[in-house]
Write a protein that holds these residues in place. Structure first.
Motif: not given
Length: 308
Positions: A261-268
């Motif tokens: 989720x965090x990678x989708x919101x803020x980047x890989x």
């Protein structure tokens, strides 16, 4: 809508983390010493699966009972030949904890030697290996997606039955709650503790054998799991089998799905910081609920919420 493999990652990781957390809790409630070698018992299971699959040519799941026995015996050796003598000599918890860390270094060294031996004698890749391609298939999914949570469910029911319905389970609960009193009424404390360490190490071996069907195996894989295992056990309360189950599921699912989720919101780029999630769990638990989920009075919270 296509099935997202991230859910398989989450289910498998949470299930196997739960199994590892149960094992760590079983050993901790006996000696009150955090076992830093616990994760390497899982690595032993991974290499048992590698040998069973590549050398013996059998289905990877055959490795599960073998891994249970071998990892259980290694765990028993740690308790019998290192921790028990230290306990008799009055060693502090800190000394005993350092002893488990030293034992872990020995196990990792032996795993590295074994990996090199496997390469030289069989020409099989024994580092950064995976057995995914050897897994069976069920309902269009890798069997491990079904087997991992099913294993947790079976073991949870078995442990519950053993602890509540059998003489040995009653003796184990008595020994962990008050060992001196239990010994005065005839409970064999040494036997109870030894069985607990066998079960704890054996569960780690089972987890390791199944981990190899989804994640990459390596002699140094164990230390990478330590933060997650300790986070699951601490969140669960460290003294409760049921808490270990809840903590393993919560930390495991959050670590995988939360990172996604965090990678989708803020980047890989955030994926590299996944190990911070179990550490955050540890910090929050120690500050807000030092006794973990098992120490929270849920009935009081429920009544308070109902009044509000």
């Amino acid at each position: 809508m296509a099935y997202d493999p991230i859910f398989s990652d989450a289910i498998i990781f949470a299930s196997l983390l739960t199994l590892l957390s149960i094992g760590l809790t079983l050993t901790y409630i006996t000696t009150r010493v955090p076992n830093f070698a616990h994760a390497s018992f899982a690595t032993i299971g991974m290499y048992v699966a590698l040998v069973v699959t590549h050398v013996w040519g059998l289905v990877p799941y055959v490795a599960v009972p073998i891994a249970f026995v071998i990892s259980g015996m290694v765990s028993l050796a740690l308790y019998t030949f290192i921790l028990k003598p230290l306990i008799r000599k009055g060693a502090t918890q800190a000394i005993q904890m350092i002893a488990t860390l030293a034992f872990d270094l020995v196990v990792i060294a032996m795993l590295n030697i074994s990996a090199d031996y496997i390469v030289r004698t069989t020409q099989i890749s024994s580092r950064e290996f995976t057995l995914r391609s050897y897994d069976l298939e069920f309902a269009g999914l890798p069997a491990i997606v079904i087997v991992a949570p099913l294993t947790i469910a079976i073991l949870a029911v078995t442990l519950h039955t053993m602890l509540r319905k059998t003489r040995f389970g009653i003796a184990m609960r008595a020994a962990t709650e008050n060992s001196d009193l239990a010994e005065t009424v005839g409970v064999n404390i040494k036997m109870v503790y030894s069985v607990s360490w066998i079960l704890g190490g054996g569960f780690a071996g089972i987890a390791g054998a199944m981990i190899s069907l989804w994640f990459e195996g390596d002699p140094n894989f164990g230390p990478l799991l330590i933060p997650s295992i300790f986070a699951a056990s601490i969140v669960g309360g460290f003294l409760s089998i049921y808490g270990a189950i809840a903590g393993g599921i919560l930390v495991g699912l959050t670590e995988v799905l939360g990172t996604r989720f965090l990678a989708g919101e803020f980047g890989a780029w955030l994926i590299a910081y996944r190990p911070l999630i179990p550490l955050i769990f540890i910090v929050i638990t120690l500050f807000l609920a030092p006794k973990g989920l098992a120490g929270i009075r849920w009935s009081r919270l429920w009544r308070h919420g109902a009044r509000v």
